[in-house]
Design a protein around this motif. Structure first.
Motif, PDB file in Angstrom:
ATOM      1  N   THR A  70       0.081  -1.607  -0.369  1.00 36.13           N
ATOM      2  CA  THR A  70      -1.159  -0.854  -0.171  1.00 36.13           C
ATOM      3  C   THR A  70      -2.317  -1.508  -0.908  1.00 36.13           C
ATOM      4  O   THR A  70      -3.407  -1.678  -0.344  1.00 36.13           O
ATOM      5  N   VAL A  71      -2.101  -1.891  -2.141  1.00 35.55           N
ATOM      6  CA  VAL A  71      -3.188  -2.503  -2.920  1.00 35.55           C
ATOM      7  C   VAL A  71      -3.596  -3.847  -2.318  1.00 35.55           C
ATOM      8  O   VAL A  71      -4.794  -4.137  -2.182  1.00 35.55           O
ATOM      9  N   ILE A  72      -2.636  -4.660  -1.924  1.00 33.56           N
ATOM     10  CA  ILE A  72      -2.976  -5.963  -1.338  1.00 33.56           C
ATOM     11  C   ILE A  72      -3.790  -5.778  -0.060  1.00 33.56           C
ATOM     12  O   ILE A  72      -4.837  -6.408   0.118  1.00 33.56           O
ATOM     13  N   ALA A  73      -3.345  -4.884   0.819  1.00 38.60           N
ATOM     14  CA  ALA A  73      -4.074  -4.663   2.071  1.00 38.60           C
ATOM     15  C   ALA A  73      -5.457  -4.071   1.807  1.00 38.60           C
ATOM     16  O   ALA A  73      -6.441  -4.463   2.452  1.00 38.60           O
ATOM     17  N   ALA A  79     -12.535  -7.035   0.507  1.00 39.51           N
ATOM     18  CA  ALA A  79     -13.090  -8.391   0.527  1.00 39.51           C
ATOM     19  C   ALA A  79     -13.747  -8.672   1.871  1.00 39.51           C
ATOM     20  O   ALA A  79     -14.823  -9.290   1.931  1.00 39.51           O
ATOM     21  N   ALA A  80     -13.123  -8.213   2.947  1.00 35.92           N
ATOM     22  CA  ALA A  80     -13.716  -8.399   4.273  1.00 35.92           C
ATOM     23  C   ALA A  80     -15.030  -7.633   4.388  1.00 35.92           C
ATOM     24  O   ALA A  80     -15.991  -8.130   4.987  1.00 35.92           O
ATOM     25  N   ALA A  81     -15.097  -6.429   3.793  1.00 33.71           N
ATOM     26  CA  ALA A  81     -16.345  -5.656   3.820  1.00 33.71           C
ATOM     27  C   ALA A  81     -17.451  -6.400   3.091  1.00 33.71           C
ATOM     28  O   ALA A  81     -18.607  -6.413   3.535  1.00 33.71           O
ATOM     29  N   SER A 101      -6.767   2.931   1.316  1.00 28.95           N
ATOM     30  CA  SER A 101      -5.458   3.029   0.668  1.00 28.95           C
ATOM     31  C   SER A 101      -4.717   4.289   1.121  1.00 28.95           C
ATOM     32  O   SER A 101      -3.501   4.253   1.315  1.00 28.95           O
ATOM     33  N   GLY A 102      -5.437   5.381   1.334  1.00 29.47           N
ATOM     34  CA  GLY A 102      -4.790   6.601   1.820  1.00 29.47           C
ATOM     35  C   GLY A 102      -4.218   6.422   3.216  1.00 29.47           C
ATOM     36  O   GLY A 102      -3.080   6.820   3.492  1.00 29.47           O
ATOM     37  N   LEU A 103      -4.995   5.813   4.093  1.00 23.92           N
ATOM     38  CA  LEU A 103      -4.515   5.587   5.461  1.00 23.92           C
ATOM     39  C   LEU A 103      -3.303   4.663   5.484  1.00 23.92           C
ATOM     40  O   LEU A 103      -2.331   4.914   6.200  1.00 23.92           O
ATOM     41  N   ILE A 104      -3.380   3.597   4.710  1.00 18.66           N
ATOM     42  CA  ILE A 104      -2.265   2.641   4.691  1.00 18.66           C
ATOM     43  C   ILE A 104      -1.029   3.292   4.084  1.00 18.66           C
ATOM     44  O   ILE A 104       0.073   3.200   4.634  1.00 18.66           O
ATOM     45  N   LEU A 105      -1.202   3.982   2.963  1.00 18.41           N
ATOM     46  CA  LEU A 105      -0.050   4.571   2.275  1.00 18.41           C
ATOM     47  C   LEU A 105       0.649   5.621   3.130  1.00 18.41           C
ATOM     48  O   LEU A 105       1.863   5.581   3.308  1.00 18.41           O
TER      49      LEU A 105
END
Ligand SMILES: [Zn+2]
Length: 130
Positions: A70-73, A79-81, A101-105
């Protein structure tokens, strides 16, 4: 000659094993579904009967995999933003971090948990006694 990874597995076999886990498929038989719902895992594989989480400390490994992926993504999204949209407000980053992070997790939780179970299978064969 095939390239060998750790434990004598071919890189393709290791990749296939982790891919099974990421898709929520039993790493032992490659057929049974590990999850009965988004957050609930079967105690045993419905196809081969292997106990999917035989160790009491499995939850810590799941937390670690979920945290790092989650943190890496999330950092990559931030960074892309910065690179694409030149975002400068710290509040925007705070909101972006929280939402991403909420969506990914929560969205990818079964995939990340499956990766951990596949990793445990790689190390132990999911046996109760080593
Ligand atoms: Zn199975």
């Amino acid at each position: 000659m095939k390239e060998k990874g750790p434990l004598g597995l071919t890189i393709a076999a290791l990749r296939a094993l982790l891919w099974h886990g990421a898709r929520g498929i039993c790493p032992k038989c490659g057929r049974g579904r590990m999850f009965r719902s988004h957050f609930q895992i079967h105690r045993e594989c419905p196809e081969c009967g292997v106990v999917l989480q035989p160790y009491a400390g499995d939850s810590l490994g799941v937390y670690a995999v979920c945290y790092f992926l989650t943190v890496i993504a999330t950092v990559l999204v931030m960074a892309a933003a910065y690179l694409l949209f030149h975002v400068t407000s710290p509040y925007t980053y705070l909101g972006l971090f929280s939402v991403t992070s909420g969506l990914i997790l929560f969205g990818l939780f079964p995939n990340m948990k499956g990766i951990w179970i596949a990793f445990v299978y790689l190390l132990t064969g999911l046996r109760r006694q080593l």
